[in-house]
Scaffold this active site. Structure first.
Site, mmCIF file in Angstrom:
data_model
loop_
_atom_site.group_PDB
_atom_site.id
_atom_site.type_symbol
_atom_site.label_atom_id
_atom_site.label_comp_id
_atom_site.label_asym_id
_atom_site.label_seq_id
_atom_site.Cartn_x
_atom_site.Cartn_y
_atom_site.Cartn_z
ATOM 1 N N HIS A 271 0.834 -1.401 -0.249
ATOM 2 C CA HIS A 271 0.095 -0.006 0.105
ATOM 3 C C HIS A 271 0.920 1.218 0.040
ATOM 4 O O HIS A 271 0.385 1.958 -0.722
ATOM 5 C CB HIS A 271 -0.802 0.248 1.237
ATOM 6 C CG HIS A 271 -2.060 -1.147 1.299
ATOM 7 N ND1 HIS A 271 -2.051 -1.837 2.372
ATOM 8 C CD2 HIS A 271 -2.686 -1.651 0.049
ATOM 9 C CE1 HIS A 271 -3.219 -2.694 2.166
ATOM 10 N NE2 HIS A 271 -3.523 -2.666 0.816
ATOM 11 N N LYS B 24 -18.983 -4.257 11.240
ATOM 12 C CA LYS B 24 -17.902 -5.336 10.866
ATOM 13 C C LYS B 24 -16.766 -5.333 11.664
ATOM 14 O O LYS B 24 -16.110 -4.153 11.903
ATOM 15 C CB LYS B 24 -17.322 -5.247 9.276
ATOM 16 C CG LYS B 24 -18.464 -5.549 8.020
ATOM 17 C CD LYS B 24 -17.847 -5.823 6.969
ATOM 18 C CE LYS B 24 -18.828 -5.893 5.979
ATOM 19 N NZ LYS B 24 -18.382 -5.699 4.552
ATOM 20 N N ARG C 168 -2.554 -6.407 -8.306
ATOM 21 C CA ARG C 168 -1.406 -7.455 -8.128
ATOM 22 C C ARG C 168 -1.726 -8.462 -9.334
ATOM 23 O O ARG C 168 -0.821 -9.008 -9.703
ATOM 24 C CB ARG C 168 -1.650 -8.014 -6.800
ATOM 25 C CG ARG C 168 -1.024 -7.242 -5.820
ATOM 26 C CD ARG C 168 -1.677 -7.517 -4.068
ATOM 27 N NE ARG C 168 -2.862 -7.483 -4.185
ATOM 28 C CZ ARG C 168 -3.756 -7.652 -3.115
ATOM 29 N NH1 ARG C 168 -3.217 -8.404 -2.191
ATOM 30 N NH2 ARG C 168 -4.957 -7.701 -2.921
ATOM 31 N N SER D 97 -2.822 -8.023 2.823
ATOM 32 C CA SER D 97 -3.364 -8.185 4.464
ATOM 33 C C SER D 97 -3.712 -9.248 5.049
ATOM 34 O O SER D 97 -3.447 -9.387 6.270
ATOM 35 C CB SER D 97 -4.267 -6.903 4.498
ATOM 36 O OG SER D 97 -3.974 -5.857 3.981
HETATM 37 P P1 ADP Z 1 -10.091 -3.642 0.055
HETATM 38 O O1 ADP Z 1 -10.761 -4.261 1.184
HETATM 39 O O2 ADP Z 1 -10.833 -2.322 -0.501
HETATM 40 O O3 ADP Z 1 -9.644 -4.533 -1.272
HETATM 41 P P2 ADP Z 1 -7.329 -3.575 0.770
HETATM 42 O O4 ADP Z 1 -6.770 -2.806 1.769
HETATM 43 O O5 ADP Z 1 -7.115 -5.045 0.812
HETATM 44 O O6 ADP Z 1 -8.789 -3.144 0.595
HETATM 45 O O7 ADP Z 1 -6.527 -2.906 -0.472
HETATM 46 C C1 ADP Z 1 -6.776 -1.524 -0.880
HETATM 47 C C2 ADP Z 1 -5.940 -1.639 -2.117
HETATM 48 O O8 ADP Z 1 -4.666 -1.763 -2.298
HETATM 49 C C3 ADP Z 1 -6.790 -2.423 -3.331
HETATM 50 O O9 ADP Z 1 -6.905 -1.598 -4.581
HETATM 51 C C4 ADP Z 1 -5.723 -3.423 -3.644
HETATM 52 O O10 ADP Z 1 -5.914 -3.993 -4.542
HETATM 53 C C5 ADP Z 1 -4.327 -2.786 -3.235
HETATM 54 N N1 ADP Z 1 -3.403 -3.677 -2.571
HETATM 55 C C6 ADP Z 1 -3.509 -4.533 -1.611
HETATM 56 N N2 ADP Z 1 -2.445 -5.026 -1.457
HETATM 57 C C7 ADP Z 1 -1.351 -4.788 -2.358
HETATM 58 C C8 ADP Z 1 0.104 -4.976 -2.682
HETATM 59 N N3 ADP Z 1 0.502 -5.587 -2.001
HETATM 60 N N4 ADP Z 1 0.733 -3.943 -3.664
HETATM 61 C C9 ADP Z 1 -0.350 -3.015 -4.313
HETATM 62 N N5 ADP Z 1 -1.480 -2.895 -4.199
HETATM 63 C C10 ADP Z 1 -2.131 -3.593 -3.306
#
Ligand code: ADP
Length: 152
Positions: free
Chosen positions: A20, A44, A93, A131
């Protein structure tokens, strides 16, 4: 029309990862300001508390970097209008992310036609970081420090 190019980076960020952070830093080369927006619904449950994560994310950026962190509980398309953001950043990704993000971006376009979704492809170093996996590792007392850009 705002003078500054503001981009919203919405997500659960439970937790915020190095992947992120990489997306935010790259977005800062394209936009004047990035607003990291944690979508939070009290119905949630989260693994990391939302206010704690706000503080941790802030600590991952220097004061010179134009990054702010907020919590929201409404449609992302509406939040964008309120924050004067004309751009929505999402990270991609793999093809699974693409399928999901494609549908969300169509809905967001319908809800707010002034909002442009911009996709950044993950850097290879961070493509494997999710995550969900970090939460699993932490739950069983594994060391997650290599995957997060701050001290817990
Ligand atoms: P959500 O629940 O909205 O998917 P996340 O916190 O999982 O929220 O992810 C937020 C954004 O970051 C999404 O666009 C996701 O695809 C992107 N993302 C998650 N992990 C990575 C990573 N390792 N590298 C790049 N982008 C990522």
């Amino acid at each position: 029309m705002p003078d500054k190019k503001i981009a919203l980076f919405p997500g659960s960020f439970d937790p915020f990862t190095k992947g992120h952070q990489d997306i935010v830093r790259r977005a800062l080369k394209l936009f004047d300001e990035v607003v990291v927006a944690i979508g939070y619904n009290s119905a949630k449950s989260r693994y990391f508390e939302v206010e704690y994560m706000v503080e941790r994310i802030k600590s991952a950026f220097s004061p010179e970097e134009s990054v702010s962190v907020i919590v929201y509980n409404e449609l992302t398309a509406d939040l964008a209008k309120k924050t004067d953001a004309l751009f929505l950043i999402r990270g991609l990704r793999n093809t699974t992310d693409f399928e999901y993000e494609n549908s969300i971006s169509q809905v967001n376009r319908y809800l707010n036609d002034k909002l442009e979704t911009v996709f950044l492809i993950t850097s290879p170093d961070y493509a494997h970081i999710s995550s969900t996996i970090i939460r699993e590792v932490h739950k069983y007392d594994g060391d997650i420090s290599p995957f997060i850009p701050y001290e817990l």
